[in-house]
Motif scaffolding. Structure first.
Motif, PDB file in Angstrom:
ATOM      1  N   ALA A 165       9.225 -15.039   3.400  1.00  0.00           N
ATOM      2  CA  ALA A 165      10.314 -14.639   4.299  1.00  0.00           C
ATOM      3  C   ALA A 165      10.464 -13.127   4.306  1.00  0.00           C
ATOM      4  O   ALA A 165      11.540 -12.583   4.080  1.00  0.00           O
ATOM      5  CB  ALA A 165      11.624 -15.323   3.902  1.00  0.00           C
ATOM      6  N   THR A 166       9.345 -12.434   4.540  1.00  0.00           N
ATOM      7  CA  THR A 166       9.405 -10.986   4.555  1.00  0.00           C
ATOM      8  C   THR A 166       8.773 -10.449   5.832  1.00  0.00           C
ATOM      9  O   THR A 166       7.623 -10.744   6.131  1.00  0.00           O
ATOM     10  CB  THR A 166       8.725 -10.386   3.296  1.00  0.00           C
ATOM     11  OG1 THR A 166       8.839  -8.974   3.335  1.00  0.00           O
ATOM     12  CG2 THR A 166       7.254 -10.759   3.192  1.00  0.00           C
ATOM     13  N   ASP A 167       9.560  -9.727   6.596  1.00  0.00           N
ATOM     14  CA  ASP A 167       9.092  -9.133   7.847  1.00  0.00           C
ATOM     15  C   ASP A 167       8.063  -8.058   7.516  1.00  0.00           C
ATOM     16  O   ASP A 167       8.372  -7.081   6.857  1.00  0.00           O
ATOM     17  CB  ASP A 167      10.304  -8.528   8.567  1.00  0.00           C
ATOM     18  CG  ASP A 167       9.929  -7.876   9.888  1.00  0.00           C
ATOM     19  OD1 ASP A 167       8.728  -7.687  10.146  1.00  0.00           O
ATOM     20  OD2 ASP A 167      10.861  -7.557  10.642  1.00  0.00           O
ATOM     21  N   ARG A 168       6.828  -8.243   8.000  1.00  0.00           N
ATOM     22  CA  ARG A 168       5.808  -7.284   7.580  1.00  0.00           C
ATOM     23  C   ARG A 168       5.962  -5.928   8.248  1.00  0.00           C
ATOM     24  O   ARG A 168       5.263  -4.980   7.918  1.00  0.00           O
ATOM     25  CB  ARG A 168       4.396  -7.855   7.751  1.00  0.00           C
ATOM     26  CG  ARG A 168       4.038  -8.273   9.150  1.00  0.00           C
ATOM     27  CD  ARG A 168       2.818  -9.170   9.097  1.00  0.00           C
ATOM     28  NE  ARG A 168       1.761  -8.641   9.932  1.00  0.00           N
ATOM     29  CZ  ARG A 168       1.030  -9.371  10.765  1.00  0.00           C
ATOM     30  NH1 ARG A 168       1.229 -10.662  10.845  1.00  0.00           N
ATOM     31  NH2 ARG A 168       0.100  -8.835  11.491  1.00  0.00           N
ATOM     32  N   MET A 169       6.879  -5.831   9.221  1.00  0.00           N
ATOM     33  CA  MET A 169       7.119  -4.542   9.864  1.00  0.00           C
ATOM     34  C   MET A 169       8.291  -3.804   9.193  1.00  0.00           C
ATOM     35  O   MET A 169       8.616  -2.692   9.571  1.00  0.00           O
ATOM     36  CB  MET A 169       7.474  -4.746  11.343  1.00  0.00           C
ATOM     37  CG  MET A 169       6.404  -5.437  12.133  1.00  0.00           C
ATOM     38  SD  MET A 169       4.935  -4.394  12.265  1.00  0.00           S
ATOM     39  CE  MET A 169       3.674  -5.658  12.356  1.00  0.00           C
ATOM     40  N   ASN A 170       8.970  -4.473   8.295  1.00  0.00           N
ATOM     41  CA  ASN A 170      10.182  -3.890   7.713  1.00  0.00           C
ATOM     42  C   ASN A 170       9.876  -3.279   6.350  1.00  0.00           C
ATOM     43  O   ASN A 170       9.599  -3.972   5.378  1.00  0.00           O
ATOM     44  CB  ASN A 170      11.237  -5.001   7.588  1.00  0.00           C
ATOM     45  CG  ASN A 170      12.565  -4.486   7.074  1.00  0.00           C
ATOM     46  OD1 ASN A 170      12.641  -3.445   6.415  1.00  0.00           O
ATOM     47  ND2 ASN A 170      13.620  -5.214   7.379  1.00  0.00           N
ATOM     48  N   GLU A 171       9.945  -1.950   6.312  1.00  0.00           N
ATOM     49  CA  GLU A 171       9.589  -1.235   5.083  1.00  0.00           C
ATOM     50  C   GLU A 171      10.472  -1.628   3.897  1.00  0.00           C
ATOM     51  O   GLU A 171      10.029  -1.620   2.758  1.00  0.00           O
ATOM     52  CB  GLU A 171       9.812   0.258   5.276  1.00  0.00           C
ATOM     53  CG  GLU A 171       8.805   0.935   6.142  1.00  0.00           C
ATOM     54  CD  GLU A 171       9.276   2.346   6.401  1.00  0.00           C
ATOM     55  OE1 GLU A 171       8.953   3.215   5.584  1.00  0.00           O
ATOM     56  OE2 GLU A 171      10.012   2.535   7.391  1.00  0.00           O
ATOM     57  N   ASN A 172      11.737  -1.939   4.190  1.00  0.00           N
ATOM     58  CA  ASN A 172      12.664  -2.232   3.094  1.00  0.00           C
ATOM     59  C   ASN A 172      12.284  -3.486   2.318  1.00  0.00           C
ATOM     60  O   ASN A 172      12.690  -3.643   1.168  1.00  0.00           O
ATOM     61  CB  ASN A 172      14.091  -2.399   3.637  1.00  0.00           C
ATOM     62  CG  ASN A 172      14.610  -1.110   4.205  1.00  0.00           C
ATOM     63  OD1 ASN A 172      14.268  -0.036   3.704  1.00  0.00           O
ATOM     64  ND2 ASN A 172      15.399  -1.201   5.261  1.00  0.00           N
ATOM     65  N   VAL A 173      11.542  -4.368   2.957  1.00  0.00           N
ATOM     66  CA  VAL A 173      11.161  -5.597   2.251  1.00  0.00           C
ATOM     67  C   VAL A 173       9.644  -5.687   2.052  1.00  0.00           C
ATOM     68  O   VAL A 173       9.123  -6.738   1.710  1.00  0.00           O
ATOM     69  CB  VAL A 173      11.690  -6.862   2.969  1.00  0.00           C
ATOM     70  CG1 VAL A 173      13.210  -6.888   2.947  1.00  0.00           C
ATOM     71  CG2 VAL A 173      11.195  -6.952   4.407  1.00  0.00           C
ATOM     72  N   SER A 174       8.970  -4.560   2.240  1.00  0.00           N
ATOM     73  CA  SER A 174       7.504  -4.612   2.149  1.00  0.00           C
ATOM     74  C   SER A 174       7.026  -4.958   0.732  1.00  0.00           C
ATOM     75  O   SER A 174       5.934  -5.453   0.551  1.00  0.00           O
ATOM     76  CB  SER A 174       6.884  -3.300   2.613  1.00  0.00           C
ATOM     77  OG  SER A 174       7.256  -2.276   1.730  1.00  0.00           O
TER      78      SER A 174
END
Lengths: 572, 89
Positions: A461-470
């Protein structure tokens, strides 16, 4: 000397001048002028220069992409000859308004007019006027616009991020590396860089602010370092490093004509991922065993309407013929998520990666889908075609997609057109639900191809475009390894084969695990093929098998990585 | 000189077909108008033509006045037919 750090996502060393992709400063004073004739002459000269520039772009685009895609630049030239637009601008200059001001006012009026028409296509034409006006304004102001389709010397591209359409326009001949402010391992610039075999450093946060246009820079794509104002000694050091890298590459080249085989004789297939027919060359140059993923959406991008059956047929046939009977897996259209088409408006969504994309769009726009299927079926007579559907979550989706394929096959055969009878039809495993019921799918599909980029994104459940959850993008997470094992075991129980076409397939740490789990096909960017073949040649699968049980019992991704690096990475 | 055409391109008279027509008529000396739904625009103006948003199946009239008007209409007719933009009616 200044050093910037980022995430190294494609290896290599580059020394070249920076080419910063930034919005240029096109501001001007809204002044009135006294010398009307001089102003008119200045305006006309700018129009001539802009037209010449567009002609040049047209010629380049025509050579690179063909007439259809180049046509837009011919239309842009016509806008500059448009009597209505020119008369309106010259009329304003004649009453003492500066050329820049007049152009701005008139183009705004036309843009507003086009945007006001209740037709999406017309609204998009407003973007053409904006584009042409900007180019003309830049000429009036003597400002150079960044144009990545026309480069004349070696550069390192520095940008906030690269969009899929920018990468499609890019003149790759002179690009020696990419540096971006944002992004991660699977961002477009990273994938493109690995395809081209050039270094890329992403997630630098500040590169576009710190690096000046044209500044000489050194990129160390192995350690994720960028050096500015380097001393002569440092530059020399990197030139030597670059030579060492090239020598290593030379050693890898001996694997080009060797089979993909482990030390104890297990044959696997190491294939390449491609986006355009011309990418086949890179896979063949690296001695790839096939194409494991042809991302057909690139045929649909950077154009004004979807490619017709004939165009697609030609593209697929070209790829199949160039592969000379080697397996070629074509993935049907995968748009949505972060990939949009200018002529196919997708609704703005809160969660595009969980929304309307890939097979979900194809199954509801069946005409578009059928066109692609027909083109593929016709091309199947020219090589070893395998078709796979992306983003399959349920068995119903697969059954419907396959039924449409069979329907089109029957149509073609009744028209007397030759279609291969041995086309394998498979699915991508990207969604955990499909991975969990791989045993059920295995009864109906011919093969699986695990798309790890999305599988990881959806499983953690991690957005690969979102640096905060990379940080959650963890290929070695035990859950991912278990899902992969589930899929491979289920397939093998039903005598089906499993490939992997995500970034993980070419990852040094993942490779021994995947080999031990029994993965049949590894598909990756062309530049990783030889390295992977050399790595696999060192392993005995039987010995690797002794490690797989302890690995699957590890609790975290970092434990897995440590274990593999400690016991399974064999260095020279 | 005047001739009417039915637009047959599936996407209507959009950028590409418009561009073909505008490019073809621009070298002519005479003035040429395209009339659609009682609105007339200069056929030498791509902005004018595209702004009409002409849909497939629409009927448009091309009228030209001047020395080379006959030749111009013939040129438009040829392009309409050979490029599959429209048919005479």
């Amino acid at each position: 000397m200044l050093e910037i750090r980022g995430i190294a996502v494609s290896e290599g060393i580059a020394l070249a001048n920076a080419y910063c992709l930034m919005e240029p400063d096109l501001t001007f004073e809204r002044v009135t002028i006294a010398d009307i004739n001089t102003e008119l002459t200045r305006f006309k000269a700018a129009v001539v220069q802009t037209k010449a520039e567009l002609q040049e772009i047209y010629t380049i685009a025509q050579g690179k992409f063909g007439d259809e895609e180049a046509a837009i630049f011919a239309a842009h030239q016509l806008l500059l000859e448009d009597p209505e637009m020119l008369a309106a601008i010259e009329g304003k200059i004649n009453i003492g308004i500066s050329a820049e001001y007049a152009l701005d006012e008139v183009s705004k009026m036309f843009i507003a007019m086009f945007e006001g028409i209740d037709n999406e296509y017309m609204q998009e034409r407003a973007a053409d006027i904006r584009d042409v006006s900007k180019r003309l304004l830049a000429h009036l102001l003597g400002v150079e616009l960044p144009d990545i389709s026309r480069l004349s010397s070696d550069v390192i591209i520095v940008a906030e991020d690269l969009t899929p359409s920018m990468t499609a326009q890019l003149d790759t001949k002179y690009v020696k590396g990419f540096i971006t402010d944002i992004g991660g391992r699977t961002s477009h610039s990273a994938i493109l860089a690995r395809t081209l075999g050039i270094p890329a450093i992403v997630g630098t946060k500040t590169a576009t602010q710190v690096i000046k246009q044209g500044a000489p820079i050194i990129m160390d794509g192995i350690n994720g370092k960028i050096l500015l104002d380097a001393t002569a000694e440092i530059s020399q050091f990197y030139v030597r490093q670059q030579q060492i890298q090239q020598q290593l590459q030379g050693e890898l080249n001996q694997f080009r004509s060797l089979p993909s085989i482990s030390a104890d004789g297990l044959r696997v297939e190491i294939a390449g991922n491609i986006g355009k027919p011309e990418d086949v060359e890179m896979v063949n140059n690296a001695g790839g065993d096939g194409i494991g993923l042809f991302r057909t959406e690139f045929l649909y991008m950077e154009r004004q309407e979807s490619p017709n059956e004939e165009e697609q047929f030609t593209a697929y046939r070209t790829v199949l013929e160039k592969m000379q009977g080697k397996p070629t897996i074509v993935r049907t259209l995968d748009i949505g998520g972060d990939k949009n088409l200018p002529y196919f408006k997708l609704p703005v969504e809160m969660n595009p990666f969980l929304g309307y994309r890939a097979i979900r769009i194809c199954l509801s726009h069946q005409e578009m889908f059928r066109t692609q299927l027909r083109a593929l079926l016709r091309a199947s007579a020219f090589g070893n075609l395998k078709i796979m559907f992306p983003m399959i979550a349920t068995l119903d989706e697969f059954r419907l997609a396959k039924a449409l394929l069979l329907e089109e096959k029957d149509h073609l055969k009744s028209e007397g057109i030759l279609v291969s009878e041995t086309i394998e039809v498979g699915i991508m495993i990207e969604i955990p639900s499909a991975a969990m019921i791989a045993d059920i799918f295995a009864k109906e599909v011919d093969f699986f191809s695990i798309g790890t980029n999305d599988l990881i994104q959806y499983t953690l459940a991690t957005d690969r475009m979102n640096e905060n959850v990379s940080y959650l993008y963890q290929p070695y997470h035990p859950a991912i390894l278990r899902l992969i094992k589930t899929v491979i075991d289920a397939a093998h129980q039903h005598d089906k084969w499993v490939g992997m076409c995500g970034e993980m397939a070419g990852d040094e740490v993942a490779i021994p695990i995947l080999l031990a789990l029994g993965l049949d096909e590894f598909s990756m960017t062309a530049s990783s093929i030889l390295k992977t073949r050399a790595q696999i040649a060192k392993y005995s699968q039987k010995q690797l098998l002794q490690h797989i049980e302890p690995i699957l019992k590890l609790s975290t991704a970092s434990e897995v990585e440590e274990y593999v690096k400690k016991y399974l990475i064999i260095h020279r | 000189m005047k001739k009417t055409f039915k637009i047959t391109t599936p996407e209507g008279l959009h950028a590409r077909p418009s561009a073909l027509l505008v490019t073809a008529v621009t070298p002519f000396e005479c003035d040429v108008l395209l009339t659609y739904n009682d609105k007339s625009v200069n056929l030498k103006s791509i902005m004018g033509v595209m702004a009409l948003g002409i849909l497939p199946g629409s009927i448009v009239a091309i009228s030209a006045e001047g020395a080379d008007a006959d030749k111009l209409i013939q040129t438009v007719s040829d392009i309409m037919i050979t490029k599959g933009i429209g048919e005479e009616c």
